[in-house]
Design an enzyme around this catalytic site. Structure first.
Site: not given
Length: 328
Positions: A52-55, A80
């Site tokens: 989910v980091y930066g989608d 993750k």
């Protein structure tokens, strides 16, 4: 950089990790490449990211850089899965979601396996054994080499780790737990860290610099223009650590730094790096210069009296049942 075993496993990681929370959002490909080169040149191996980091942009950037910029076999890629952009359900620990997310991560990362795959958070709506089965399948299939969790409280971590240890060989033991840990946030010492130490699980501290506050940059009561505290996306993330209690701890760190002729960042990072049970704090730097400053802590060991003073000024209040009841 020295290497440490991750928990009670054979996986060794550099004792500082590189975080990628802002990659693909605030950090572009050129800046990310500079960060990765500086980190690898200093002997760093552990690079932490999430789907989910930066989608997904953080994984995509890392996938473009690893292999071309640094050798794949010299990087420990940790990612993750489990967080979802759903206001009604923030986490999905179902077997189906996790395994599909892992496949998507592998595509973005341009690799056939990740070295450490972590459940991003506990999902109360999914049976824990189902969540953990996804880890077993990932490791058994070769898509992940080791498995861990993130943001599990003490009882959740103990339950998950014990379940995995109950059937050795058939289930994958947990190698790590990633939790926020710093002089400004010592909550993991209440139950998570004792459980991790007892069960042989390595702690990967996130936000080891108190979301940047322990660098001393906010001591004047204002956020520097280019800091996270001044950014629209991360100002609310920094705000909880700008209170009077945090200010007192930052003052103590600054006094210690002055006495040792180093910086507050180095003191704060060395403190958490050398805490019992810690494998590798995850450092999220905005620039290569900032990262180089953080990596310079490799040569610093805090004197025992400094550690005791910092322990005292930042000590959380832990009473019953965490301390011997007979002394209360």
């Amino acid at each position: 950089m020295d290497l440490r075993h991750l928990g009670r496993t054979g996986l060794r990681v550099s004792r500082l990790g590189l975080g990628t929370l802002t990659w693909g959002r605030d950090t572009g490909e050129q800046e990310a490449a500079e960060l990765l080169k500086v980190f690898w040149a200093a002997g760093g191996t552990l690079v932490d990211t999430a789907d989910v980091y930066g989608d997904g942009g953080a994984e995509y950037l890392l996938g473009r850089l690893v292999g071309d910029l640094v050798p794949r076999d010299e990087v420990v890629i940790a990612t993750k899965a489990g967080s979802v952009p759903d206001p009604d359900r923030r986490f999905d620990g179902s077997r189906g979601h996790l395994l599909a997310a892992l496949d998507a991560s592998l595509t973005r990362l341009n690799t056939d396996h990740v070295d450490l795959w972590q459940v991003h958070a506990f999902d109360p709506a999914t049976p824990l054994d189902e969540t953990l089965q996804a880890l077993d399948i990932a490791v058994a299939s070769g898509r992940a080499r080791y498995a861990g969790v993130s943001n599990f409280c003490g009882w959740q971590l103990a339950k998950a780790a014990t379940w995995q240890l109950a059937s050795p060989g058939a289930r994958t033991r947990l190698a790590s737990t990633q939790m926020e840990y710093s002089l400004l946030q010592r909550g993991v010492e209440r139950e998570v860290l004792p459980a991790a130490l007892d069960l042989g699980i390595g702690l990967l501290p996130s936000s080891p610099l108190g979301r940047g506050v322990l660098t001393g940059k906010y001591r004047q009561g204002t956020a520097p223009p280019e800091s996270r505290g001044a950014s629209e996306g991360l100002a609310a993330f920094v705000a909880p650590y700008l209170d009077e209690t945090a200010s007192r701890i930052v003052d103590a760190v600054t006094i210690a730094a002055d006495g040792l002729a180093v910086t507050p960042l180095q003191v704060a990072l060395a403190w958490v790096r050398d805490r019992p049970g810690v494998a590798a704090p995850i450092v999220g730097a905005r620039t290569a210069r900032q990262l180089g400053h953080a990596l310079s802590v490799e040569d610093l060991s805090l004197p025992e009296e400094i550690c005791r003073a910092l322990d005292d000024v930042s000590a959380p209040v832990h009473r019953y049942p965490d301390h011997d009841w007979s002394a209360l």
